[in-house]
Design a protein around this motif. Structure first.
Motif, short mmCIF file in Angstrom:
data_model
loop_
_atom_site.label_atom_id
_atom_site.label_comp_id
_atom_site.label_asym_id
_atom_site.label_seq_id
_atom_site.Cartn_x
_atom_site.Cartn_y
_atom_site.Cartn_z
N ASN A 123 0.97 -1.53 0.24
CA ASN A 123 -0.27 0.17 -0.10
C ASN A 123 0.87 1.56 -0.21
O ASN A 123 1.42 1.36 1.24
N VAL A 124 1.31 1.97 -1.27
CA VAL A 124 1.70 3.01 -1.15
C VAL A 124 1.05 4.44 -1.30
O VAL A 124 1.15 5.85 -1.45
N GLY A 125 -0.50 4.34 -1.15
CA GLY A 125 -0.98 5.58 -1.32
C GLY A 125 -1.70 5.90 -2.76
O GLY A 125 -2.13 7.14 -2.38
N GLY A 126 -1.60 5.01 -3.40
CA GLY A 126 -1.83 5.86 -4.83
C GLY A 126 -1.35 4.80 -5.88
O GLY A 126 -1.00 3.56 -5.46
N THR A 127 -1.27 5.57 -6.96
CA THR A 127 -0.92 4.77 -8.22
C THR A 127 0.49 4.95 -9.20
O THR A 127 1.05 6.52 -9.16
N VAL A 128 0.96 4.13 -9.09
CA VAL A 128 2.33 3.71 -9.04
C VAL A 128 3.07 3.77 -10.32
O VAL A 128 2.12 3.11 -11.73
N ILE A 129 3.32 5.07 -11.08
CA ILE A 129 3.73 5.24 -12.30
C ILE A 129 5.39 4.75 -12.48
O ILE A 129 5.96 4.77 -13.82
N GLN A 130 6.15 4.46 -11.90
CA GLN A 130 6.99 4.61 -11.78
C GLN A 130 7.81 3.98 -10.55
O GLN A 130 7.62 4.60 -9.23
N SER A 131 9.08 2.67 -10.66
CA SER A 131 9.82 3.06 -8.92
C SER A 131 11.20 2.39 -9.63
O SER A 131 12.13 2.36 -10.67
N LEU A 191 4.67 8.33 -7.60
CA LEU A 191 3.15 8.12 -7.85
C LEU A 191 2.75 9.06 -8.90
O LEU A 191 2.95 10.23 -8.93
N THR A 192 1.02 9.41 -8.98
CA THR A 192 0.39 9.84 -10.08
C THR A 192 -0.70 9.78 -9.77
O THR A 192 -1.48 9.28 -9.12
N GLY A 193 -1.64 10.37 -10.08
CA GLY A 193 -3.17 11.67 -10.29
C GLY A 193 -3.66 12.36 -8.85
O GLY A 193 -2.62 12.02 -7.58
N GLY A 194 -4.10 12.59 -8.99
CA GLY A 194 -4.87 13.62 -8.59
C GLY A 194 -3.87 14.50 -7.63
O GLY A 194 -2.58 14.96 -7.72
N ASN A 195 -4.09 14.52 -6.00
CA ASN A 195 -3.38 15.05 -5.05
C ASN A 195 -2.31 14.34 -4.70
O ASN A 195 -1.30 15.17 -4.44
N VAL A 196 -1.50 13.16 -5.15
CA VAL A 196 -0.58 12.79 -5.40
C VAL A 196 0.60 12.53 -6.59
O VAL A 196 1.44 12.11 -6.21
N GLU A 197 0.19 13.19 -7.41
CA GLU A 197 0.99 13.23 -8.63
C GLU A 197 2.22 13.95 -8.20
O GLU A 197 2.67 14.96 -7.83
N GLY A 198 3.50 13.19 -8.56
CA GLY A 198 4.48 13.00 -8.29
C GLY A 198 5.08 13.09 -7.15
O GLY A 198 6.50 14.19 -7.03
N THR A 199 4.54 12.42 -6.36
CA THR A 199 4.68 12.40 -4.98
C THR A 199 5.77 11.20 -4.87
O THR A 199 5.41 9.92 -5.57
N VAL A 200 6.92 11.41 -4.29
CA VAL A 200 8.13 10.07 -3.88
C VAL A 200 7.86 9.05 -2.85
O VAL A 200 7.33 9.94 -1.23
N LYS A 201 7.64 8.33 -2.65
CA LYS A 201 7.76 7.58 -1.26
C LYS A 201 9.11 6.30 -1.46
O LYS A 201 9.04 5.53 -2.78
N CYS A 202 9.76 5.58 -0.44
CA CYS A 202 10.53 5.08 0.21
C CYS A 202 10.69 3.94 0.82
O CYS A 202 9.95 4.38 2.50
N PHE A 203 10.62 3.07 1.33
CA PHE A 203 11.21 2.27 2.22
C PHE A 203 11.85 0.81 1.49
O PHE A 203 12.59 1.15 0.79
N GLY A 204 12.66 0.75 3.05
CA GLY A 204 13.85 -0.11 3.60
C GLY A 204 15.40 0.57 3.85
O GLY A 204 14.81 1.29 5.07
N ARG A 205 16.12 -0.34 3.16
CA ARG A 205 17.50 0.52 4.46
C ARG A 205 17.59 1.61 4.30
O ARG A 205 17.17 2.00 2.73
N ASN A 206 17.96 2.10 5.35
CA ASN A 206 18.01 3.69 5.44
C ASN A 206 18.90 3.97 5.87
O ASN A 206 19.51 5.32 6.72
#
Length: 130
Positions: A25-33, A44-59
């Motif tokens: 669950n990334v909270g939107g539609t993934v257009i690129q990973s 992410l793409t679409g609506g209020n999440v357009e252009g949002t970046v989310k990351c997960f894993g090692r930090n």
């Protein structure tokens, strides 16, 4: 996502390896990973999440750009300071091409990977000099 998950790089809230796909669950539609060493980022793409970046894993090199080095087992929104049009991961570094024409990068930078004129690791996105 599926495969090795020792640092939460699958984003399903666990560190269990997966032999078949699991829904993340990334909270939107993934257009690129993109994937780096033990982390994943999505745009992410679409609506209020357009252009949002989310990351997960090692930090360990500030891949989450949140000022910490804590592993993230679920997707975290990265404040890149712009609307992302393109996303790239390379090793332990991440860059985005912004809709306003800037390139912003963060994380590992010991060999100048971020293009900001330094070799200092960045825990938040910085503008790339070009």
């Amino acid at each position: 996502c599926w495969g090795q998950n020792n640092y939460g790089q699958l984003g399903d809230g666990t560190s269990s390896n997966r032999n078949s796909p699991v829904v993340v669950n990334v909270g939107g539609t993934v257009i690129q990973s993109c994937m780096g060493f033990y982390f994943t980022c999505v745009r992410l793409t679409g609506g209020n999440v357009e252009g949002t970046v989310k990351c997960f894993g090692r930090n360990n090199n500030h891949q989450m750009a949140d000022g910490t080095t804590s592993t993230r087992y679920v997707p975290q929104t990265v404040n890149v300071g712009c609307q992302a049009a393109l996303l790239t991961c390379a090793g332990y570094s991440i860059s985005v091409y912004c809709t306003d024409g800037r390139i912003r990068s963060w994380a590992y930078n010991s060999h100048g990977e971020l293009g900001d004129g330094s070799s200092s690791q960045r825990n938040t996105p910085v503008n790339t000099n070009y």
